[in-house]
Design a protein around this motif. Sequence first.
Motif, PDB file in Angstrom:
ATOM      1  N   GLY A 210      -4.685  -1.249  -0.313  1.00 34.95           N
ATOM      2  CA  GLY A 210      -6.021  -1.180  -0.713  1.00 34.95           C
ATOM      3  C   GLY A 210      -6.901  -0.497   0.389  1.00 34.95           C
ATOM      4  O   GLY A 210      -7.751   0.565   0.029  1.00 34.95           O
ATOM      5  N   TRP A 211      -6.486  -0.517   1.728  1.00 34.46           N
ATOM      6  CA  TRP A 211      -7.290   0.010   2.565  1.00 34.46           C
ATOM      7  C   TRP A 211      -6.768   1.698   2.595  1.00 34.46           C
ATOM      8  O   TRP A 211      -7.531   2.603   2.651  1.00 34.46           O
ATOM      9  N   CYS A 212      -5.726   1.994   2.456  1.00 34.77           N
ATOM     10  CA  CYS A 212      -4.948   3.543   2.095  1.00 34.77           C
ATOM     11  C   CYS A 212      -5.821   4.159   1.078  1.00 34.77           C
ATOM     12  O   CYS A 212      -6.425   5.288   1.234  1.00 34.77           O
ATOM     13  N   ALA A 213      -5.803   3.538  -0.182  1.00 37.27           N
ATOM     14  CA  ALA A 213      -6.432   3.997  -1.323  1.00 37.27           C
ATOM     15  C   ALA A 213      -7.945   4.148  -1.185  1.00 37.27           C
ATOM     16  O   ALA A 213      -8.561   5.361  -1.424  1.00 37.27           O
ATOM     17  N   GLY A 214      -8.541   3.277  -0.758  1.00 38.49           N
ATOM     18  CA  GLY A 214     -10.050   3.108  -0.608  1.00 38.49           C
ATOM     19  C   GLY A 214     -10.333   4.228   0.493  1.00 38.49           C
ATOM     20  O   GLY A 214     -11.401   4.752   0.338  1.00 38.49           O
TER      21      GLY A 214
END
Length: 242
Positions: A210-214
């Motif tokens: 989620g951190w990477c994508a966001g």
Amino acid sequence: MVIHRIRRRIVERFMTFEPIGLLLFASLAGGLFLFASLTGLVLDGGMHSFDEMILLSLRKAGDLAVPIGPNWLTHAVGDITALGGVTVLSLMTVLATIYLLLARQRAIAVFMLFSIIGGWLVSSLLKLGVARPRPDIVPHLVEVHDLSFPSGHAMLSAVTYMTLGALLSRAEQYRSTRIFLIAAGILLTLMIGMSRIYLGVHYPTDVLGGWCAGATWAVACWIVARRFISSRPDPVEAPAAH
């Protein structure tokens, strides 16, 4: 002829990147690579032992329903995780949009609103594409119903708070306030993501994904805004002559 001029102008803009622009592009490429690699590992089951170890380490050995740490910490984490919920994020987005409109930053306001909405749609599509069930290693401390990867709270908080920080900073005059807004967005994103692991409702790799994508989405929006969205306030309309 008009299309040719527009195309040439876009190419010229991308060919004149300053160092910060190149750094953003490198961050964008790195974020895409990390997310793709992490997704592959999750689909292959290669990170399950890592996920299990982290989730178990955050619970008391004799009773997995009880998290480590004092009672007030669990309540605090519950409050923090609520900052990544759809209700709070929607409210923050609406308030920030109104602020930018009042500050006569109409272009940034509209771009920010559609950037955040687009990021939310991407998050939903990614969840459906991977279709990873929620962890059942430890009891959940909050009620959840949807899929697990990537973490919606982690990704949506990154999309919302980091995009808000990056685009709101463009309307600020002082460098210190610009840095503060971006740092605040990053801090909130990290705290919300970690809260989901502590509550047992997400695998650590869900949150990392989620951190990477966001963050990648936020960086992409920042790149577009820096190149094509003016940070100057809209001109004040002169009163009509009588």
